[in-house]
Scaffold this motif. Sequence first.
Motif, PDB file in Angstrom:
ATOM      1  N   PRO A   1      40.155  77.102  40.505  1.00  0.00           N
ATOM      2  CA  PRO A   1      40.502  75.677  40.316  1.00  0.00           C
ATOM      3  C   PRO A   1      40.058  75.076  38.973  1.00  0.00           C
ATOM      4  O   PRO A   1      40.850  74.363  38.347  1.00  0.00           O
ATOM      5  CB  PRO A   1      39.835  74.996  41.508  1.00  0.00           C
ATOM      6  CG  PRO A   1      39.833  76.050  42.578  1.00  0.00           C
ATOM      7  CD  PRO A   1      39.537  77.326  41.830  1.00  0.00           C
TER       8      PRO A   1
ATOM      9  N   TRP B   1      41.501  71.363  45.295  1.00  0.00           N
ATOM     10  CA  TRP B   1      40.301  71.800  44.553  1.00  0.00           C
ATOM     11  C   TRP B   1      40.483  71.573  43.059  1.00  0.00           C
ATOM     12  O   TRP B   1      39.552  71.182  42.361  1.00  0.00           O
ATOM     13  CB  TRP B   1      40.029  73.282  44.813  1.00  0.00           C
ATOM     14  CG  TRP B   1      39.947  73.671  46.250  1.00  0.00           C
ATOM     15  CD1 TRP B   1      40.776  74.525  46.919  1.00  0.00           C
ATOM     16  CD2 TRP B   1      38.986  73.215  47.214  1.00  0.00           C
ATOM     17  NE1 TRP B   1      40.382  74.629  48.229  1.00  0.00           N
ATOM     18  CE2 TRP B   1      39.295  73.837  48.440  1.00  0.00           C
ATOM     19  CE3 TRP B   1      37.902  72.333  47.148  1.00  0.00           C
ATOM     20  CZ2 TRP B   1      38.558  73.614  49.597  1.00  0.00           C
ATOM     21  CZ3 TRP B   1      37.166  72.110  48.290  1.00  0.00           C
ATOM     22  CH2 TRP B   1      37.494  72.743  49.499  1.00  0.00           C
TER      23      TRP B   1
ATOM     24  N   GLY C   1      36.144  74.287  44.913  1.00  0.00           N
ATOM     25  CA  GLY C   1      37.031  75.398  45.239  1.00  0.00           C
ATOM     26  C   GLY C   1      36.333  76.410  46.121  1.00  0.00           C
ATOM     27  O   GLY C   1      35.116  76.367  46.287  1.00  0.00           O
TER      28      GLY C   1
END
Length: 378
Positions: free
Chosen positions: A109, A271, A262
Amino acid sequence: MRITPRNDALSLKVLQGLALSLSFIDGQIMAPLSRLFLFWLLNAVATCASADDFTVGDITVSRGEQVSGFITVPEGIDEATRIPVTIAHGAAHGPTLALIAGIHGYEYPPITALQALRARLDPAILSGTVIMVHIANPPSFFGRTIYYSPADRKNLNRVFPGDPGGSVSQRIAHLLTTEVIDRADYLIDLHGGDGNEALRPYVYMPVTGDAILDAKIEGLAVAFGLDHIVMDTGPQHVAGPSLFVDQTALERGIPAITTETGQSGSNDPYWVGLAEQGVWNVLRHLDMIAEEEVANTGITWLSDYTVLNSPQSGIFRAVTKDGYVVTEGAVLGVLLDVFGNELTAIRAPFSGIVNYVISTPPVSEGEPVAMISKIANR
Ligand SMILES: [Zn+2]
């Protein structure tokens, strides 16, 4: 703010050429002294312009511009690699914020968030400079490995400040230290739960004991906007290598936080959004963009974070989940042998919040199965 003056050979040559041609206007009428003065003046102009440029690795960027390129990690005792970097060099002066994603290559992410940020940032209305390290650890990212680089089996976040003569993780760490960390006024090391970690988002907020530095660190931690902040009062590495990205910055007096958004290899927009919005909030906080800072209300402060390591290799079956509140002695998960027989139970050493727990079966002796923190009175 630290700026590397650039000897811009090209523009210098252009201006010197201009000086030369001007001195020959109407034949040889310009006296040698005037010619010298013209050279001096134009060279000074060229030097002034270049001193305002910002250079990282192969990338040089002028004020008000954004440029992407690479920090080249030359071949050493093992493979070479290239670290993708974007610099947004704001039109107005301000601090330098370093954003590092992908120290662990399976934590996606933040990597995706920096791509979004690259598209969203406008250097024309930015005050200061943002250094975005998109993928700090390309061997791990492209090799799809958790924790360790497939090239040298080292954890990049345990080898700082690095070694130019070492293996590729150490050489990456060295260049990130000298090209990025050394240049920053503020730093965010963006992580998430690794490919095998179910993680409730939080920020690690180092507490160094230096009141001025700590106030700046707390400013970053709160501004990032997550509702769980883990106060990291652990050893601040008074001796020996800094090992971690944030410690490397702190040793240089640079306020730094590590963020965790994440989990389990997911690159879900939820995320990604947490990481992107977190950075945006910090840009507001540092007055690098002209937007009002968004207040972070309802923070749960956490202390005494403890990583529980597996006593032996085997198969882990989580009983708890990330973000759960557990009491002392509660079973967090059980360790099984390869046939499914229970070997031992992993229990909470105190009452607190589960920051992360291993979400895939394999575990190795000495590696994490969970992290738990106490809820702090603050
Ligand atoms: Zn990580």
